[in-house]
Enzyme design. Structure first.
Site, PDB file in Angstrom:
ATOM      1  N   ARG A 164     -13.088   5.703   0.161  1.00  0.00           N
ATOM      2  CA  ARG A 164     -11.846   4.940   0.305  1.00  0.00           C
ATOM      3  C   ARG A 164     -12.072   3.540  -0.256  1.00  0.00           C
ATOM      4  NH1 ARG A 164      -7.606   6.672   3.132  1.00  0.00           N
ATOM      5  NH2 ARG A 164      -6.750   4.635   3.639  1.00  0.00           N
TER       6      ARG A 164
ATOM      7  N   HIS B 291      -3.443  -5.763   2.580  1.00  0.00           N
ATOM      8  CA  HIS B 291      -3.042  -5.975   3.966  1.00  0.00           C
ATOM      9  C   HIS B 291      -3.642  -7.304   4.416  1.00  0.00           C
ATOM     10  CE1 HIS B 291      -1.854  -1.745   4.255  1.00  0.00           C
ATOM     11  NE2 HIS B 291      -3.016  -1.397   3.781  1.00  0.00           N
TER      12      HIS B 291
ATOM     13  N   CYS C  47       0.806  -1.223   0.000  1.00  0.00           N
ATOM     14  CA  CYS C  47       0.000   0.000   0.000  1.00  0.00           C
ATOM     15  C   CYS C  47       0.846   1.283   0.000  1.00  0.00           C
ATOM     16  CB  CYS C  47      -0.964  -0.040   1.175  1.00  0.00           C
ATOM     17  SG  CYS C  47      -2.404   0.968   0.917  1.00  0.00           S
TER      18      CYS C  47
HETATM   19  N1  GLN Z   1      -2.047   6.737   2.740  1.00  0.00           N
HETATM   20  C1  GLN Z   1      -2.143   5.904   1.549  1.00  0.00           C
HETATM   21  C2  GLN Z   1      -3.577   5.882   0.981  1.00  0.00           C
HETATM   22  O1  GLN Z   1      -4.500   6.247   1.671  1.00  0.00           O
HETATM   23  C3  GLN Z   1      -1.722   4.483   1.872  1.00  0.00           C
HETATM   24  C4  GLN Z   1      -2.688   3.779   2.812  1.00  0.00           C
HETATM   25  C5  GLN Z   1      -2.149   2.452   3.294  1.00  0.00           C
HETATM   26  O2  GLN Z   1      -0.938   2.264   3.371  1.00  0.00           O
HETATM   27  N2  GLN Z   1      -3.083   1.533   3.675  1.00  0.00           N
HETATM   28  O3  GLN Z   1      -3.743   5.448  -0.172  1.00  0.00           O
END
Ligand code: GLN
Length: 258
Positions: free
Chosen positions: A133, A208, A96
């Site tokens: 998101r 993840h 990520c």
């Molecule tokens: N901050 C980055 C985003 O929101 C990565 C998020 C993450 O590592 N889960 O895309």
């Protein structure tokens, strides 16, 4: 016995989403096989010589703010060394926020563009604070070669990867292979069905979970590649009892009708 030094990128800044589980998984799967293993933090406290010592690298996820802080430090000799070792084939798994920084840039929800290392030919852009998101279970099939072939020849698994994604940024690939094709979830951007990226022996993904305990064959591929690269021969890993992990995988896949 060849030992394995696992480099952990900015552990205190980039483990917001539990990706420390990838480090623990690799460490335990080595210990269960009596493979000497150590963990080396690669962060503000060390210089570039530590980056050159590692046999395998793990980078986790982070919020936009932490990513900006990391990039204030990951520059100069450290950045050059990281680029060199990944280009030379040191295996790694980057989740990520980490792969976003390995690309050309990441445009966060707020603030200035974060310039990346340009190791992966990709860019990432957050569509803004009001955008939905990308959150939820993610399932994808590995498509990148030779990862696909090597996993197929060593492990019984269909290279179907399960995980959990939580990112605002959307990633767009240029001249770099996708890691896989999305079966369920958003993947890189929710538009082109790509997930992650694959460069030399570096796995980049939005999954993840942590990724590796949910997909033991990926953990073992990383260990296999690292040891084989060090010994210049194709090593064989003793099998481990992953029956519980596979039961958990089957349960999640069934829940999604897969
Ligand atoms: N901050 C980055 C985003 O929101 C990565 C998020 C993450 O590592 N889960 O895309």
């Amino acid at each position: 016995m060849t030992k394995l030094t696992i480099g952990w990128l900015y552990p205190t800044l980039m483990s917001t989403y539990g990706d420390r589980g990838n480090v623990i998984c690799l460490q335990r799967r080595c210990q269960w096989r009596n493979i000497p293993v150590s963990i080396l933090p690669l962060d503000q406290e060390c210089d570039s010589s530590k980056f050159a010592q590692v046999d395998l690298i793990v980078g986790g996820g982070a919020q936009d703010r932490q990513q900006e802080i990391v990039m204030r430090d990951l520059k100069g000799d450290k950045a050059r060394t990281l680029k060199q070792i990944l280009t030379d084939g040191v295996p790694g798994v980057f989740t990520c926020g980490s792969p976003q920084l390995l690309g050309h840039y990441y445009e966060p929800a707020f603030g200035e563009r974060i310039e990346g290392l340009g190791i992966l030919d990709l860019v990432s852009k957050h569509p803004g604070p009001n955008a939905q998101r990308c959150i939820g279970n993610v399932v994808f099939d590995i498509t990148a070669s030779p990862l696909l072939e090597e996993i197929g020849s060593f492990w019984r698994d269909l290279p179907r990867v399960i995980g959990f994604e939580n990112h605002g940024g959307r990633t767009y690939l240029a001249d770099v292979a996708a890691l896989g094709k999305v079966v369920k979830g958003y993947g890189n951007n929710g538009e082109d069905q790509t997930e992650g990226a694959f460069y030399q022996n570096a796995i980049a993904t939005y999954a993840h979970g942590p990724l590796l305990p949910k997909n033991p064959f990926l953990a073992d591929w990383l260990i296999y590649k690292s040891l084989s690269r060090q010994s210049s021969t194709k090593v064989t890993l003793d099998p481990l009892d992953d029956s519980l992990a596979y039961k958990a995988r089957e349960s999640l896949l069934m829940r999604h009708g897969l």
